[in-house]
Design an enzyme around this catalytic site. Structure first.
Site, mmCIF file in Angstrom:
data_model
loop_
_atom_site.group_PDB
_atom_site.id
_atom_site.type_symbol
_atom_site.label_atom_id
_atom_site.label_comp_id
_atom_site.label_asym_id
_atom_site.label_seq_id
_atom_site.Cartn_x
_atom_site.Cartn_y
_atom_site.Cartn_z
ATOM 1 N N ASP A 75 -23.236 9.304 30.940
ATOM 2 C CA ASP A 75 -21.821 9.601 31.226
ATOM 3 C C ASP A 75 -21.503 9.563 32.722
ATOM 4 O O ASP A 75 -20.349 9.437 33.101
ATOM 5 C CB ASP A 75 -21.443 10.992 30.692
ATOM 6 C CG ASP A 75 -21.753 11.147 29.216
ATOM 7 O OD1 ASP A 75 -21.749 10.136 28.503
ATOM 8 O OD2 ASP A 75 -22.011 12.293 28.786
ATOM 9 N N CYS B 252 -31.316 22.771 23.231
ATOM 10 C CA CYS B 252 -31.994 23.933 22.643
ATOM 11 C C CYS B 252 -31.134 25.201 22.738
ATOM 12 O O CYS B 252 -30.999 25.796 23.810
ATOM 13 C CB CYS B 252 -33.326 24.141 23.358
ATOM 14 S SG CYS B 252 -34.255 25.552 22.748
ATOM 15 N N ARG C 69 -7.735 -12.567 17.902
ATOM 16 C CA ARG C 69 -7.662 -11.146 17.538
ATOM 17 C C ARG C 69 -7.757 -10.253 18.773
ATOM 18 O O ARG C 69 -8.166 -10.708 19.845
ATOM 19 C CB ARG C 69 -8.844 -10.772 16.633
ATOM 20 C CG ARG C 69 -8.689 -11.222 15.216
ATOM 21 C CD ARG C 69 -9.932 -10.830 14.440
ATOM 22 N NE ARG C 69 -9.837 -11.265 13.063
ATOM 23 C CZ ARG C 69 -10.881 -11.468 12.266
ATOM 24 N NH1 ARG C 69 -12.102 -11.300 12.723
ATOM 25 N NH2 ARG C 69 -10.702 -11.832 11.026
ATOM 26 N N HIS D 6 -24.069 5.540 19.698
ATOM 27 C CA HIS D 6 -25.365 5.766 20.357
ATOM 28 C C HIS D 6 -26.110 4.494 20.743
ATOM 29 O O HIS D 6 -27.100 4.564 21.469
ATOM 30 C CB HIS D 6 -26.265 6.627 19.459
ATOM 31 C CG HIS D 6 -25.745 8.021 19.290
ATOM 32 N ND1 HIS D 6 -24.716 8.318 18.426
ATOM 33 C CD2 HIS D 6 -26.089 9.181 19.892
ATOM 34 C CE1 HIS D 6 -24.452 9.622 18.492
ATOM 35 N NE2 HIS D 6 -25.268 10.168 19.370
ATOM 36 N N VAL D 7 -25.631 3.340 20.257
ATOM 37 C CA VAL D 7 -26.307 2.091 20.654
ATOM 38 C C VAL D 7 -26.287 1.976 22.187
ATOM 39 O O VAL D 7 -27.199 1.417 22.804
ATOM 40 C CB VAL D 7 -25.624 0.883 19.952
ATOM 41 C CG1 VAL D 7 -24.381 0.412 20.678
ATOM 42 C CG2 VAL D 7 -26.596 -0.254 19.769
ATOM 43 N N ARG E 253 -26.789 4.241 24.297
ATOM 44 C CA ARG E 253 -27.726 5.150 24.968
ATOM 45 C C ARG E 253 -29.175 4.651 24.956
ATOM 46 O O ARG E 253 -30.028 5.212 25.648
ATOM 47 C CB ARG E 253 -27.641 6.526 24.314
ATOM 48 C CG ARG E 253 -27.368 7.591 25.321
ATOM 49 C CD ARG E 253 -26.930 8.885 24.744
ATOM 50 N NE ARG E 253 -27.900 9.517 23.888
ATOM 51 C CZ ARG E 253 -27.629 10.611 23.169
ATOM 52 N NH1 ARG E 253 -26.439 11.152 23.209
ATOM 53 N NH2 ARG E 253 -28.542 11.150 22.408
ATOM 54 N N MET F 171 -18.980 5.606 24.640
ATOM 55 C CA MET F 171 -19.331 6.998 24.931
ATOM 56 C C MET F 171 -18.918 7.391 26.350
ATOM 57 O O MET F 171 -18.549 6.553 27.156
ATOM 58 C CB MET F 171 -20.836 7.200 24.761
ATOM 59 C CG MET F 171 -21.237 7.476 23.344
ATOM 60 S SD MET F 171 -22.965 7.998 23.283
ATOM 61 C CE MET F 171 -23.025 8.622 21.605
ATOM 62 N N THR G 69 -27.799 11.088 32.864
ATOM 63 C CA THR G 69 -26.824 11.049 31.774
ATOM 64 C C THR G 69 -26.040 9.756 31.842
ATOM 65 O O THR G 69 -25.540 9.396 32.925
ATOM 66 C CB THR G 69 -25.849 12.248 31.799
ATOM 67 O OG1 THR G 69 -24.728 11.932 30.945
ATOM 68 C CG2 THR G 69 -25.333 12.597 33.173
HETATM 69 O O1 F6P Z 1 -23.962 13.032 27.163
HETATM 70 C C1 F6P Z 1 -24.406 11.832 26.615
HETATM 71 C C2 F6P Z 1 -23.720 11.568 25.309
HETATM 72 O O2 F6P Z 1 -24.209 10.353 24.792
HETATM 73 C C3 F6P Z 1 -22.175 11.517 25.376
HETATM 74 O O3 F6P Z 1 -21.707 10.293 25.861
HETATM 75 C C4 F6P Z 1 -21.816 11.790 23.960
HETATM 76 O O4 F6P Z 1 -20.543 12.378 23.852
HETATM 77 C C5 F6P Z 1 -22.903 12.754 23.513
HETATM 78 O O5 F6P Z 1 -23.988 12.589 24.388
HETATM 79 C C6 F6P Z 1 -23.376 12.536 22.101
HETATM 80 O O6 F6P Z 1 -24.262 13.540 21.788
HETATM 81 P P1 F6P Z 1 -25.281 13.525 20.556
HETATM 82 O O7 F6P Z 1 -26.441 12.681 20.943
HETATM 83 O O8 F6P Z 1 -25.658 14.947 20.392
HETATM 84 O O9 F6P Z 1 -24.555 12.933 19.402
#
Ligand code: F6P
Length: 355
Positions: free
Chosen positions: A131, A77, A166, A255-256, A258, A173, A129
């Protein structure tokens, strides 16, 4: 217990992380058990700015233990960072008589938490997170699930690499932190891994792939942490193909990584950290981050945690240490040292066992 607490607010902010729901559940149940009402703030800090909240009951957090994402939704935000946005956020806290807030998220979330604390709303942060890049804690909620998802995806790529002889470069991420990359590289039997924390020798990797191919190895996996120029790029796969003669594909998991149901590790971390955050708030504490160190749940002053983070990430210089006592300076420096040593050790391990 400090009696002034009648209601606490809970929010999830920044990139979502599997296990956030487990933290929200633990916070809600622990607070209700102490006779404190819980206000769920929707969409992170934007819920405070836009007066978008709802009371949470024990039933509202029923059946969320298995769910990925966040039942409270999330946001980054920008308005909250403005004076006007902050004033509206404080007004929402006043309107609903929110006496304290538990904020679940990453470093951006903790900056917001400090701003609220500075304006008289006691706030505690819970690291969530994928990360795992918060310097003062060894573990952040979501990391384990994300890594297990990468392992599942890379194992699939490995099957097809083996069939077709291969190589697959897989970008994961991490937002400049190489934790997901180095751990999964080891777990998935990668031949190499590119992370920010340790210099990468591309020529040595090329020679290794050629040597292993000559010895009969068919499939190769190379893990790359996102955002690394020249490597988190399909052009890197093309170079490997040209330099080794091994056909090479590029996959960006994005994003998969996450999403998905939280693992046991993240469910338990959510429960432990959520419960501890409530206990700290009710004991009258504020401006803390709940951390995990040596499998113990501990608290770290949020300003100190942020200084350690900014110093480790090179966003601030050593002069930021001046305002801290000798012991605090040692704590801040030790947190960064521990991270650096960890990446060096893990990288050496990968080199040692990857052929
Ligand atoms: O901080 C978590 C994260 O998934 C990072 O790994 C990545 O760089 C970022 O958020 C991606 O952000 P957004 O969801 O805004 O694309």
């Amino acid at each position: 217990m400090a009696t002034k607490f009648r209601k606490i607010g809970v929010l999830t902010s920044g990139g979502d992380a599997p296990g956030m729901n487990n933290a929200v559940r633990a916070i809600t149940r622990a607070a209700l058990a102490s006779g404190v009402e819980v206000i769920g703030i929707n969409g992170g800090y934007s819920g405070l700015v836009n007066d978008n909240v709802r009371a949470l009951t024990a039933q509202d957090v029923s059946n969320v233990v298995t769910l990925g994402g966040t039942m409270l939704y999330s946001d980054r935000c920008a308005e909250f960072k403005t004076e006007e946005g902050m004033a509206r956020a404080i007004a929402t806290c006043k309107k609903y008589e929110i006496d304290g807030i538990v904020a679940c998220g990453g470093d951006g979330t903790f900056r917001g938490a400090t701003d609220l604390s500075n304006r008289g709303i006691p706030t505690i942060g819970i690291p969530c997170t994928i990360d795992n890049d918060i310097t003062s804690t060894e573990y952040a909620i979501g990391y384990d699930t994300a890594m297990n998802t990468v392992v599942e995806m890379v194992d699939r790529l490995r099957d097809t690499c083996e069939s077709h002889a291969r190589c697959n470069v897989v970008e994961v991420m991490g937002n400049n932190a190489g934790g997901i990359a180095i751990q999964t590289a080891i777990a998935c039997g990668a031949v190499a891994c590119v992370i920010n924390e340790v210099p990468f020798d591309e020529a040595a990797m090329t020679e290794k792939i050629k040597r292993l191919k000559a010895a009969g190895k068919r499939g190769f996996i190379v893990i790359v942490s996102e955002l690394i120029p020249d490597y988190a790029d399909p052009a890197f796969a093309k170079r490997i193909q040209e330099n080794t003669g091994v056909e090479t594909k590029f996959a960006r998991l994005a994003h998969v990584v996450r999403g998905g149901n939280p693992t046991l590790r993240d469910r338990v971390a959510g429960a432990r950290m959520g419960s501890r955050a409530v206990a700290e708030l009710l004991a009258g504490k504020s401006n803390l981050v709940i951390c995990e160190q040596g499998n113990e749940i501990v608290t770290v002053d949020i300003n100190l945690a942020q200084t350690a983070d900014r110093l480790y990430k090179g966003k601030d210089g050593m002069e930021v240490l001046e305002k801290y006592s000798k012991e605090e300076q040692q704590e801040i420096l030790a947190a960064g040292e521990k991270k650096r040593a960890y990446f060096k050790t893990m990288s050496a391990l990968l080199d040692e066992i990857s052929g």
